[in-house]
Design a protein around this motif. Structure first.
Motif, mmCIF file in Angstrom:
data_model
loop_
_atom_site.group_PDB
_atom_site.id
_atom_site.type_symbol
_atom_site.label_atom_id
_atom_site.label_comp_id
_atom_site.label_asym_id
_atom_site.label_seq_id
_atom_site.Cartn_x
_atom_site.Cartn_y
_atom_site.Cartn_z
ATOM 1 N N VAL A 44 0.826 -1.208 0.000
ATOM 2 C CA VAL A 44 0.000 0.000 0.000
ATOM 3 C C VAL A 44 0.864 1.264 0.000
ATOM 4 N N CYS A 45 1.835 1.307 0.915
ATOM 5 C CA CYS A 45 2.651 2.524 1.026
ATOM 6 C C CYS A 45 3.530 2.732 -0.211
ATOM 7 N N ASP A 143 0.323 3.513 7.367
ATOM 8 C CA ASP A 143 -0.836 2.606 7.389
ATOM 9 C C ASP A 143 -0.878 1.902 8.741
ATOM 10 N N SER A 144 -1.861 1.021 8.940
ATOM 11 C CA SER A 144 -2.032 0.431 10.278
ATOM 12 C C SER A 144 -1.474 -0.994 10.350
ATOM 13 N N ASP A 145 -0.472 -1.282 9.522
ATOM 14 C CA ASP A 145 0.113 -2.614 9.449
ATOM 15 C C ASP A 145 0.768 -3.077 10.746
ATOM 16 N N ASP A 166 -3.848 5.775 6.263
ATOM 17 C CA ASP A 166 -4.639 4.889 5.409
ATOM 18 C C ASP A 166 -4.826 3.622 6.237
ATOM 19 N N ILE A 168 -6.068 0.745 5.757
ATOM 20 C CA ILE A 168 -5.859 -0.454 4.913
ATOM 21 C C ILE A 168 -6.810 -1.641 5.083
ATOM 22 N N GLU A 192 -13.785 0.365 7.269
ATOM 23 C CA GLU A 192 -12.722 0.835 8.170
ATOM 24 C C GLU A 192 -13.263 1.908 9.110
ATOM 25 N N ASP A 257 -5.239 3.422 -2.594
ATOM 26 C CA ASP A 257 -3.870 3.945 -2.508
ATOM 27 C C ASP A 257 -3.749 5.243 -3.306
#
Length: 313
Positions: A44-45, A143-145, A166, A168, A192, A257
């Motif tokens: 994503v990033c 992102d929230s990974d 984001d 995700i 989300e 994205d």
């Protein structure tokens, strides 16, 4: 330390090599099936960084890659497109994060292998070594990974750069609800937003309530993507809904994205909220009209042309 004129957006997160096998015949376990295989750069990033560079935003991208051929290819590609990866973590004798999936004759995933060992090497010690790059950025997209690392970055650099989230996925968004107050901007989709706010978004009233919920926690700008219903945006001065007529869809992956890239582009070019949403939607539309996750024709010229062509509602 004041920001200089060489203002840039920093994107911080994963680069992934995607290997997808599409079955041409009926899928059968423990058998080799004729079909085709597609290898592409993902994450994503990484996608956000590439889209930003394609629309002319000065972009720094901090990621983690191995010293394998895939890692070298990603670096080479970033140089061609024009986003800077020189501050990334390059691991010796390691493989670049890779996702390999087999899709059956209906395009449904039947099996996948995820090689993400290297991703865990992006830690707080490495983040500290890049403190100046983070501090000097106008905006930092995350992102929230990795909730723990995310918390560390947000707490350490609070007030020094403006954070854009984001989320995700709804599952990952649920894990970082407590970090909402640190963000300048949040861009969730409907699911989300439900995970972040704790209630269902069935109509416009619910979307407004969700926007208010996030603003009340200190977020400055909220963009909630409601699929066919358009995008609801709000801050403490304005709110609105922007949507365009349906367009031909070839591949929805990557639409979110490119939307985030559109927001960051809008901020760097001092656009109004309404204009930002139009740029972001146009970038999403350009993305879904192409088979690839990133449309290789993405450019500001194409974005402006698309804004003129779309039927805005």
């Amino acid at each position: 330390m004041g920001k200089d004129n060489n203002s840039y957006v920093l994107v911080l997160g994963m680069s992934i090599i995607d290997i997808l096998g599409f079955c041409g015949n009926k899928y059968k376990a423990c058998d080799s099936i004729p079909g085709n295989i597609k290898i592409s750069f993902g994450g994503v990033c990484r996608n956000i960084a590439e889209n930003l560079a394609r629309v002319g935003v000065d972009t720094q991208f901090i990621s983690v890659i191995g010293d394998d051929k895939n890692g070298k290819d990603i670096i080479e590609h970033s140089k061609q497109i024009g986003y800077c990866m020189e501050n990334s973590l390059m691991l010796e004798n390691s493989s670049t994060p890779t996702y390999m999936a087999v899709l059956n004759e209906h395009g449904e995933m039947v099996s996948a292998v995820v090689d993400m060992e290297s991703a865990n090497k992006l830690d707080s010690k490495f983040i500290d070594s890049k403190a100046d790059v983070i501090r000097n950025s106008e905006y930092t997209v995350l992102d929230s990974d990795n909730p723990e690392l995310l918390k560390y970055i947000l707490e350490t650099f609070k007030g020094e750069t403006k954070f854009i989230l984001d989320p995700i996925s709804s599952a990952k968004a649920a894990n970082i609800k407590h970090l909402i107050p640190y963000f300048h901007t949040i861009k969730p989709n409907r699911l989300e937003a439900e995970a972040l706010c704790g209630f269902k978004i069935k109509n416009m009233e619910d979307a407004k309530r969700a926007g208010k919920f996030l603003l009340n926690q200190g977020v400055e700008n909220v963009f909630i993507s409601l699929d066919v219903d358009g995008v609801y945006y709000c801050n403490n001065n304005c709110c609105g809904l922007v949507k365009s007529e349906q367009v031909e869809v070839k591949n929805v992956t990557g639409a979110g994205d490119s939307f985030v890239s559109g927001i960051a582009y809008g901020y760097m070019n001092n656009l109004s909220m309404d204009e930002i949403v139009k740029v972001a939607i146009a970038m999403s539309v350009i993305t879904i009209r192409h088979e690839e996750t990133i449309n290789p024709n993405m450019s500001m010229e194409l974005v402006e042309k698309t804004i003129k062509e779309l039927q805005w509602i």
